[in-house]
Design an enzyme around this catalytic site. Structure first.
Site, mmCIF file in Angstrom:
data_model
loop_
_atom_site.group_PDB
_atom_site.id
_atom_site.type_symbol
_atom_site.label_atom_id
_atom_site.label_comp_id
_atom_site.label_asym_id
_atom_site.label_seq_id
_atom_site.Cartn_x
_atom_site.Cartn_y
_atom_site.Cartn_z
ATOM 1 N N TRP A 72 0.468 -0.702 -4.627
ATOM 2 C CA TRP A 72 -0.803 -0.233 -4.923
ATOM 3 C C TRP A 72 -0.956 1.264 -4.617
ATOM 4 O O TRP A 72 -0.777 1.790 -3.739
ATOM 5 C CB TRP A 72 -1.971 -0.899 -4.014
ATOM 6 C CG TRP A 72 -2.007 -2.274 -3.719
ATOM 7 C CD1 TRP A 72 -2.162 -3.379 -3.094
ATOM 8 C CD2 TRP A 72 -1.640 -3.220 -5.138
ATOM 9 N NE1 TRP A 72 -1.936 -4.596 -3.480
ATOM 10 C CE2 TRP A 72 -1.860 -4.603 -4.609
ATOM 11 C CE3 TRP A 72 -1.903 -3.199 -6.352
ATOM 12 C CZ2 TRP A 72 -1.686 -5.705 -5.475
ATOM 13 C CZ3 TRP A 72 -1.751 -4.194 -7.207
ATOM 14 C CH2 TRP A 72 -1.682 -5.437 -6.840
ATOM 15 N N VAL A 94 0.933 -1.157 0.086
ATOM 16 C CA VAL A 94 -0.055 0.001 -0.038
ATOM 17 C C VAL A 94 0.824 1.337 -0.150
ATOM 18 O O VAL A 94 1.721 1.443 0.945
ATOM 19 C CB VAL A 94 -0.919 0.136 1.187
ATOM 20 C CG1 VAL A 94 -1.747 1.235 1.176
ATOM 21 C CG2 VAL A 94 -1.909 -1.133 1.286
ATOM 22 N N ASP A 95 0.937 2.100 -0.980
ATOM 23 C CA ASP A 95 1.663 3.249 -1.320
ATOM 24 C C ASP A 95 1.015 4.512 -1.544
ATOM 25 O O ASP A 95 0.515 4.823 -2.523
ATOM 26 C CB ASP A 95 2.759 2.734 -2.323
ATOM 27 C CG ASP A 95 3.822 3.783 -2.618
ATOM 28 O OD1 ASP A 95 3.822 4.887 -1.787
ATOM 29 O OD2 ASP A 95 4.760 3.630 -3.371
ATOM 30 N N THR A 96 0.578 5.296 -0.465
ATOM 31 C CA THR A 96 -0.238 6.436 -0.725
ATOM 32 C C THR A 96 0.715 7.439 -1.246
ATOM 33 O O THR A 96 0.100 8.354 -1.577
ATOM 34 C CB THR A 96 -0.698 7.162 0.835
ATOM 35 O OG1 THR A 96 0.454 7.073 1.504
ATOM 36 C CG2 THR A 96 -1.557 5.935 1.200
ATOM 37 N N GLY A 97 2.034 7.180 -1.360
ATOM 38 C CA GLY A 97 2.898 8.523 -2.195
ATOM 39 C C GLY A 97 2.813 8.195 -3.576
ATOM 40 O O GLY A 97 3.382 8.902 -4.452
#
Length: 156
Positions: A92, A25-28
């Protein structure tokens, strides 16, 4: 799906076109990226028109030729047209995370730091229920005033 920030990376599974993938999970990341070595050979891809910034120098960058059906970690319906390149694990990005309804929350503590330490030492895991199987209540019991003016809860 939920993950508390810890030394472990937040990894979850997604099903794209019926095939299961695991990713970070990569919010960046603006877009989701599939590792080239995990991309099925019979799925069409094309050279990407734009490069990828922020992951170093990726020499081979592709993009799926099709918009693909995706099921999130809790079976959220979504679509994705991922980038494909040589990276060690799938990412993601926000393109999928938004469709999955992902949130980042930093809840205010319900209890004092001292009581939290005591509970943690007793085996309490935040977000889990109390009890042997961690399936008990997850929120504090609220006191209710007894309006009948008798018994427990009657204000003096």
């Amino acid at each position: 799906w939920a993950s508390q920030v810890s030394e472990n990376r937040p990894v979850c599974k997604a099903i794209i076109q019926g095939k299961q993938f695991e990713g970070l999970v990569d919010t960046g990341a603006d877009v989701s990226i599939i590792a080239l070595n995990q991309w099925p050979k019979n799925w069409p891809k094309q050279k990407a028109v734009t490069g990828l910034v922020g992951i170093g120098t990726a020499s081979e960058v592709y993009q799926s030729m099709e918009i693909l059906h995706c099921l999130g970690p809790d079976n959220q319906e979504s679509t994705v047209q991922p980038m494909i390149t040589s990276i060690p694990l799938n990412l993601w990005g926000r393109d999928l995370l938004q469709q999955w309804g992902a949130e980042i929350t930093m809840p205010a503590p319900l209890y004092s730091p001292t009581s939290q330490k005591i509970m943690t030492k007793m085996g309490y895991i935040p977000g889990k229920g109390l009890g042997k199987n961690e399936d008990g209540i997850k929120v504090p019991v609220e006191a209710k005033i007894n309006q009948e003016r008798e018994g427990i809860g009657y204000p003096f």
